[in-house]
Design a protein around this motif. Structure first.
Motif, PDB file in Angstrom:
ATOM      1  N   LYS A  79       0.182   2.612   2.056  1.00  0.00           N
ATOM      2  CA  LYS A  79       1.611   2.382   1.804  1.00  0.00           C
ATOM      3  C   LYS A  79       2.285   3.607   1.210  1.00  0.00           C
ATOM      4  N   GLU A  80       1.594   4.291   0.307  1.00  0.00           N
ATOM      5  CA  GLU A  80       2.161   5.464  -0.355  1.00  0.00           C
ATOM      6  C   GLU A  80       1.238   6.670  -0.140  1.00  0.00           C
ATOM      7  N   PRO A  81       1.486   7.472   0.904  1.00  0.00           N
ATOM      8  CA  PRO A  81       0.582   8.582   1.224  1.00  0.00           C
ATOM      9  C   PRO A  81       0.533   9.681   0.168  1.00  0.00           C
ATOM     10  N   PHE A  82       1.473   9.682  -0.765  1.00  0.00           N
ATOM     11  CA  PHE A  82       1.454  10.686  -1.831  1.00  0.00           C
ATOM     12  C   PHE A  82       0.916  10.114  -3.146  1.00  0.00           C
ATOM     13  N   ALA A 131      -8.399   4.198  -3.879  1.00  0.00           N
ATOM     14  CA  ALA A 131      -8.747   2.771  -3.865  1.00  0.00           C
ATOM     15  C   ALA A 131      -9.082   2.307  -2.458  1.00  0.00           C
ATOM     16  N   GLN A 132      -8.294   2.764  -1.464  1.00  0.00           N
ATOM     17  CA  GLN A 132      -8.558   2.341  -0.088  1.00  0.00           C
ATOM     18  C   GLN A 132      -9.841   2.970   0.457  1.00  0.00           C
ATOM     19  N   VAL A 147      -6.587   4.621   6.461  1.00  0.00           N
ATOM     20  CA  VAL A 147      -7.982   4.721   6.010  1.00  0.00           C
ATOM     21  C   VAL A 147      -8.753   3.605   6.705  1.00  0.00           C
ATOM     22  N   ASN A 148      -9.658   3.995   7.584  1.00  0.00           N
ATOM     23  CA  ASN A 148     -10.404   3.026   8.416  1.00  0.00           C
ATOM     24  C   ASN A 148      -9.474   2.004   9.068  1.00  0.00           C
ATOM     25  N   ALA A 176     -12.988   0.874   1.706  1.00  0.00           N
ATOM     26  CA  ALA A 176     -13.534   1.126   3.043  1.00  0.00           C
ATOM     27  C   ALA A 176     -15.013   1.502   2.968  1.00  0.00           C
ATOM     28  N   THR A 177     -15.389   2.259   1.939  1.00  0.00           N
ATOM     29  CA  THR A 177     -16.783   2.661   1.741  1.00  0.00           C
ATOM     30  C   THR A 177     -17.667   1.433   1.498  1.00  0.00           C
TER      31      THR A 177
END
Length: 251
Positions: free
Chosen positions: A229-232, A239-240, A223-224, A244-245
């Motif tokens: 760490k946990e794609p699922f 949160a990421q 993400v950006n 990033a937003t």
């Protein structure tokens, strides 16, 4: 001739108390050596772990150093100027990638891409088998013929994924799948692109992007430029994306 007299020297004997005292001193010395050695080993282990952690934190894709991707070269779903850019590295033969596409991607698209809050990018990391590359070459052919059709083909390839241990992504199957979906593409050109390996250089570029970013498994998500760490774990992705937003808005 007389023999010289021998001088008998009497060696003083240690008392039981003195022996016990000596044994105790020796035992204490051994204990001190053991303690010092143990402390030294522990220190060495902690130093090693610290150096390893430092190395990991400075690796590409860590939170300490976001990866600077060239997004213009990637396959994109969503607006180019979206403030958040989500990148998935995947292999069409990867069962976990199929699960990600079926479960996680729809949530990301619905909540962020369709709301113009993020754009979703895909990078081919075809490394599981020879036909991983065949599948990627077919997908790239469809993409260059019709970018909207690509995502339909993308989802269908994962939904109809064969056994990871078998060679199922053959030219015949991949062209047949495109026909079943009634994709608005030239099927003869699709077959020719697969057999002639038309987009090999583009596929190799994707694989190099993965190598440069330190990606070794699929699916891997950024993400950006920050690796998830946990794609699922949708909460972590949320949160990421939020972080990033906020970071993009502050610039």
């Amino acid at each position: 001739m007389s023999k010289p007299k021998k001088n008998n020297v009497t060696v003083p004997q240690m008392s039981k108390q003195e022996k016990r005292k000596t044994e105790l001193e020796q035992q204490k010395q051994k204990t001190r050596i053991l303690i010092v050695s143990t402390v030294a080993i522990v220190v060495i282990i902690f130093v090693g772990l610290y150096l390893l952690a430092s190395k990991d934190s400075s690796a590409p894709g860590s939170t300490a150093e976001p990866v600077n991707f060239n997004y213009s070269e990637m396959i994109r779903l969503g607006k180019e100027d979206a403030p958040v850019k989500i990148v998935e590295f995947g292999d069409f033969k990867c069962p976990a990638c199929a699960q990600f596409t079926g479960v996680m991607k729809p949530q990301i698209v619905q909540e962020y891409v369709n709301q113009d809050k993020a754009a979703f990018y895909f990078v081919n990391l075809a490394f599981l088998a020879a036909d991983s590359k065949t599948a990627s070459l077919a997908a790239l052919s469809v993409y260059h013929q019709n970018q909207e059709a690509f995502w339909k083909y993308f989802d269908a390839m994962y939904a109809n994924q064969g056994n990871e241990d078998k060679e199922w992504a053959t030219p015949d199957y991949l062209v047949s799948l495109a026909k079943q979906l009634e994709l608005p593409v030239d099927y003869d050109l699709l077959r020719k692109d697969i057999e002639d390996r038309t987009y090999t250089s583009e596929l190799n570029r994707d694989i190099q992007v993965a190598t440069d970013a330190g990606v070794t498994t699929t699916p891997t998500v950024f993400v950006n430029g920050v690796k998830v760490k946990e794609p699922f774990n949708m909460e972590e992705i949320d949160a990421q994306i939020q972080a990033a937003t906020e970071a993009a808005a502050a610039q």
